[in-house]
Design an enzyme around this catalytic site. Sequence first.
Site, short mmCIF file in Angstrom:
data_model
loop_
_atom_site.label_atom_id
_atom_site.label_comp_id
_atom_site.label_asym_id
_atom_site.label_seq_id
_atom_site.Cartn_x
_atom_site.Cartn_y
_atom_site.Cartn_z
N ARG I 85 1.30 -1.53 0.26
CA ARG I 85 -0.20 0.22 0.28
C ARG I 85 0.77 1.47 -0.35
O ARG I 85 0.54 2.40 -0.95
CB ARG I 85 -0.88 -0.46 0.96
CG ARG I 85 -1.97 -1.37 1.61
CD ARG I 85 -2.85 -1.47 -0.09
NE ARG I 85 -3.69 -2.55 -0.36
CZ ARG I 85 -3.70 -3.56 -0.76
NH1 ARG I 85 -2.48 -3.53 -0.80
NH2 ARG I 85 -4.48 -4.57 0.08
N GLU I 88 2.30 1.42 -3.35
CA GLU I 88 0.81 2.06 -4.31
C GLU I 88 0.81 3.56 -4.21
O GLU I 88 0.36 4.30 -5.33
CB GLU I 88 -0.10 1.19 -3.87
CG GLU I 88 -1.37 2.12 -4.66
CD GLU I 88 -2.75 0.34 -4.17
OE1 GLU I 88 -2.46 -0.54 -5.15
OE2 GLU I 88 -3.95 1.65 -3.40
N SER I 111 14.71 15.04 1.87
CA SER I 111 15.74 13.90 2.06
C SER I 111 15.41 12.65 2.88
O SER I 111 13.72 12.80 3.98
CB SER I 111 17.15 15.29 3.44
OG SER I 111 17.52 13.61 3.36
#
Lengths: 144, 144, 144, 144, 144, 144, 144, 144, 144, 144
Positions: I85, I88, I111
């Site tokens: 997830r 995604e 960063s």
Amino acid sequence: MNNLSNTIIVAKESKQMTWQAIADALEMSTVWTTSACLGMNSMPKDKAEALCSLLELGPEVCAALQKYPTKVWQQTVPTDPLIYRFYEIMGVYGDTLKEVIQEKFGDGIMSAIDFNMEVEKEENPNGDRVVVTMNGKFLKYKSW
Amino acid sequence: MNNLSNTIIVAKESKQMTWQAIADALEMSTVWTTSACLGMNSMPKDKAEALCSLLELGPEVCAALQKYPTKVWQQTVPTDPLIYRFYEIMGVYGDTLKEVIQEKFGDGIMSAIDFNMEVEKEENPNGDRVVVTMNGKFLKYKSW
Amino acid sequence: MNNLSNTIIVAKESKQMTWQAIADALEMSTVWTTSACLGMNSMPKDKAEALCSLLELGPEVCAALQKYPTKVWQQTVPTDPLIYRFYEIMGVYGDTLKEVIQEKFGDGIMSAIDFNMEVEKEENPNGDRVVVTMNGKFLKYKSW
Amino acid sequence: MNNLSNTIIVAKESKQMTWQAIADALEMSTVWTTSACLGMNSMPKDKAEALCSLLELGPEVCAALQKYPTKVWQQTVPTDPLIYRFYEIMGVYGDTLKEVIQEKFGDGIMSAIDFNMEVEKEENPNGDRVVVTMNGKFLKYKSW
Amino acid sequence: MNNLSNTIIVAKESKQMTWQAIADALEMSTVWTTSACLGMNSMPKDKAEALCSLLELGPEVCAALQKYPTKVWQQTVPTDPLIYRFYEIMGVYGDTLKEVIQEKFGDGIMSAIDFNMEVEKEENPNGDRVVVTMNGKFLKYKSW
Amino acid sequence: MNNLSNTIIVAKESKQMTWQAIADALEMSTVWTTSACLGMNSMPKDKAEALCSLLELGPEVCAALQKYPTKVWQQTVPTDPLIYRFYEIMGVYGDTLKEVIQEKFGDGIMSAIDFNMEVEKEENPNGDRVVVTMNGKFLKYKSW
Amino acid sequence: MNNLSNTIIVAKESKQMTWQAIADALEMSTVWTTSACLGMNSMPKDKAEALCSLLELGPEVCAALQKYPTKVWQQTVPTDPLIYRFYEIMGVYGDTLKEVIQEKFGDGIMSAIDFNMEVEKEENPNGDRVVVTMNGKFLKYKSW
Amino acid sequence: MNNLSNTIIVAKESKQMTWQAIADALEMSTVWTTSACLGMNSMPKDKAEALCSLLELGPEVCAALQKYPTKVWQQTVPTDPLIYRFYEIMGVYGDTLKEVIQEKFGDGIMSAIDFNMEVEKEENPNGDRVVVTMNGKFLKYKSW
Amino acid sequence: MNNLSNTIIVAKESKQMTWQAIADALEMSTVWTTSACLGMNSMPKDKAEALCSLLELGPEVCAALQKYPTKVWQQTVPTDPLIYRFYEIMGVYGDTLKEVIQEKFGDGIMSAIDFNMEVEKEENPNGDRVVVTMNGKFLKYKSW
Amino acid sequence: MNNLSNTIIVAKESKQMTWQAIADALEMSTVWTTSACLGMNSMPKDKAEALCSLLELGPEVCAALQKYPTKVWQQTVPTDPLIYRFYEIMGVYGDTLKEVIQEKFGDGIMSAIDFNMEVEKEENPNGDRVVVTMNGKFLKYKSW
């Protein structure tokens, strides 16, 4: 195939010339001449001019032939059977080449830049044979 | 490296022999002999026996050398610089080889099976050169 | 699909011909004829002329059919179910084919160049069956 | 190669039997018998028992032969030349097979499950030929 | 990490030495010394002996250090952030390096074999800086 | 190459300027100037205006040069030999760089953002050498 | 999305019809009807004609709908979250499906060709649920 | 297969139980029970205890069954034919599922977490059929 | 999971401690403490000592915790649903993050080194929510 | 970038608006608004109308904004440094997130659908910081 190569191939076909005839006219080898026409090597100015004169191509082709090409191939593993066989040879004999070259020369590699290659036809009653000769400078690993 | 190759290399090193010396003793080429010892070609019975006699290896090595190996390489694109350069040559000159070979021979390929290869050292004041000669039977595409 | 194939398929459909009818007219097999029309084999001059005459196609198609195609496929693993099943057969039975062929013939391969293939329909009350016959020359590995 | 296959191959070699001899003893085809021994098909109980009796293998091998194997291959594109040639055939002729099969049968596929395959040796003065015959049930796409 | 490297690192840690101290003792650069200890370069005999003397390692380590390593890396795209940043630099600045190097030198490449590299620390009140200097021979493409 | 870069390169060639001359006119380094023109860095407003004035390019180019580019490269492993050599250096020396940098600086990385790079030509009787200097801020890993 | 699908979707939207309404008019299921309109199944002649009549599409669409499509998907691992979840289910539950199906049916597979699928909406106070029902013929592995 | 699963399968076989019998004993579905035993779902404490009691497994198995597994699959595209067919269904019908689900429910997905699945055998004179029913909560995309 | 992590997890479980309790004892955050125990961050000496004292681990664990780990992950696209997830989210919102961050900060990046992250549980009657907060220093691209 | 996004970005630039200003006008968050404009989320009707009114875009844009997009990203591993850093965070901290989230919540995942995200700028004398807050519903794995 890029535009440059396409233009050259159309001209070559309309003049019904072979790569070998073009190379002979340029006083260069067939392999190198073909590779430059396919966009994989840059031509020195005099060779580019000779080619464009021979094939009646314009100055923009002559300029393009002298550019330093970015060498790109699309297929990590080639699919065309002729090209794949060379990939297969590298896979089957890669470690062998490493053993044999380094036994003869020490730790280093064969240059693919300071390099030339020839293709010859060897006639044989059992079927003609393709002879490919690669010749590259040995480059020794440095310590520092 | 598989067990077979490892056993042979340990014996080779303990006897301080080169691949070339082994090949000479077998009256075979260095490239083919090395490839068979690295598990990429099967050896005829007499050559396997000669090798095992030379390196004082047992009958199980002799039997293993005669098996038909499944040829596997792990790296789709090789990382070792010496082997990569051959991959690069295939990428840069693959289309050129196709054009030049098919201009000389017609539609077909160079066999990687009915095939041999030699590696020579060419001495040169500007740096010695590696000369690799590949020799494969031309196979013509059939129509039916 | 390249332009050549597209042109042929449009003509084939406008004439409502099957691949088999075209092949019969050329006195060649259906598989080879189709593969040449799909750009995966070159046609001899007489067959290219016969095809262009049959489908009323121009001389540029006739010339293109005689060129030696660079064989390219886009999908490393094919997605179309019909084609995937052949990939699956190669995966499931690849080692079996190696064992059985090399047991019958010795160390070597079946050529995919000196090769032909037929597809037949076998009628069967439990459902018709597809019969694919591949026929390739055995090529023996060489030692040297 | 998994443990099951390894055990069988060791027994087969110690008895100096061929795949064909084993298959004949089982009254099954060589291709199917080999594939089951390589762990790519499950054996019916009677065949597993016959094999274990023939090769003097224990009941745990007999049980393992009857399990339904998970069919796995490691190389998306095979490297062994014999197996690669079948991959190449699928690449070069995949679209052709689709055209020809669907012209003969309608929209559908050749099953790789309700399927059998034979390998024969065709003697030929120009070099013996490998003949591979695949036979799979045609499966029609459904609409619903 | 291979066994050779592991042995060296264990010895290095037990002696609480830095790579730089080892390199200084060998009178070689830190980068090259480290790369040889990590199995990515072969050591000349005298340096291998000096290293083994320094770290009290046996003759089998000394022999292994002199072998010509097959250079292999597992990750096509490295995941470790420090190493990835160099990959990123190659991706972002690769075409720029090609333009700038070829403008200065003509058509060719920087050798990665006839090559050395240094790493320095540049103190800076806004944060110290890593300075990596690569130095490789320019190799010109040949025509033939 | 994107449209922006193409426009700049056409203008650069028609004015027969080098990247170095353009960079000198902008009072910036050659590497950074080239990278911005190739679409891999954004230009501050004054530099974009100076470049467009120098090459007689319109305001839409000036605006485009100031945009923050999405940095994309197509080839996970580059094929052009010049660029590949930098990939090879990262592969061969990546672990070495990690060891040496972290020995000098502690646990952290060299920034590829707070970063600059120079390319110099070092004349050498044995062949000129390419000197690439990378300079990036050391960034220390934080704990929290 | 191919041209055929695009044409159909434009017509569908201009008529403000749902896939379900189209399917009802064709007296076919919504899933199959949608898949044929998206170019993943061929339509029988009567259904293609009914669709074209319903959406006022020309005879070239009607012909295209009856062709046997080559089923291609671009993404080995789909990125769209809805489609990815089905990929995830296959990954998480693939071995489970194999165990459970083969326990119930013996060694074989569920056909994806002699196959149909429905999607239903299950109302639920805790959130409606998607119910996908797949129904495929069991195909038993053969021995021969 | 991990150690946990292996231990369970050995016990299951020695007791000659089916997955369905185990599931019935646990009063859970066959699919979920199998997935937990294969290491793809965690078991609540009471179910883990019931399973270990049933199969006479020790407390370390009981503890392991309750851990939250990291779900990993090795093959991006599965090779086993039974599992591949589900991959193929996702490829062929993925866009269709998206169209049909989103037409019924709006913009969102079917959850693969708040999810269950059943496998049934449907007897059929033309060949039994596998019926797989997936049931997942619809999750609507949010705007914020 | 490497040996270090495994040793720590076994100790953690035998003491029935949570990551949060360990982190509290170290006076560090749960996320950072967990990442260091999983081998993805190095620990300062005092924290490593505190951890080893807390979990009764030996000095070799203490030393290993202070080493600078090479950060490696095996899966280019993670398969575990929880981790996927996040992948995604990066795919769906990556370009959005670029637009929004660069609109707020100018051309540069967040960063991942000068970085920290927290995970909180937000109670909610409609279902509790996971709140992940990432905090990284903005790094501006430099021109030079 | 698709056509929809391109149209919106051109309008946004000609009006010199920021994403934040557009989001404020829509009374939605900047992240969600940007993602919908980049084609990664669908807009409710009222928001689409408000956006088109604000940017003076036509009804076809308004309709397109309301469609349910298929979410596609081209790069499995992103190359742009800003986006890559999020990929790196997922790689380095993925297992940590799994441990920490599941310790707090039990076996399950953070939803990427019932999800929102904010990006804030945290001013800091040592350099401003990017703060990204992800908030997703916890979804518990079910047993059945």
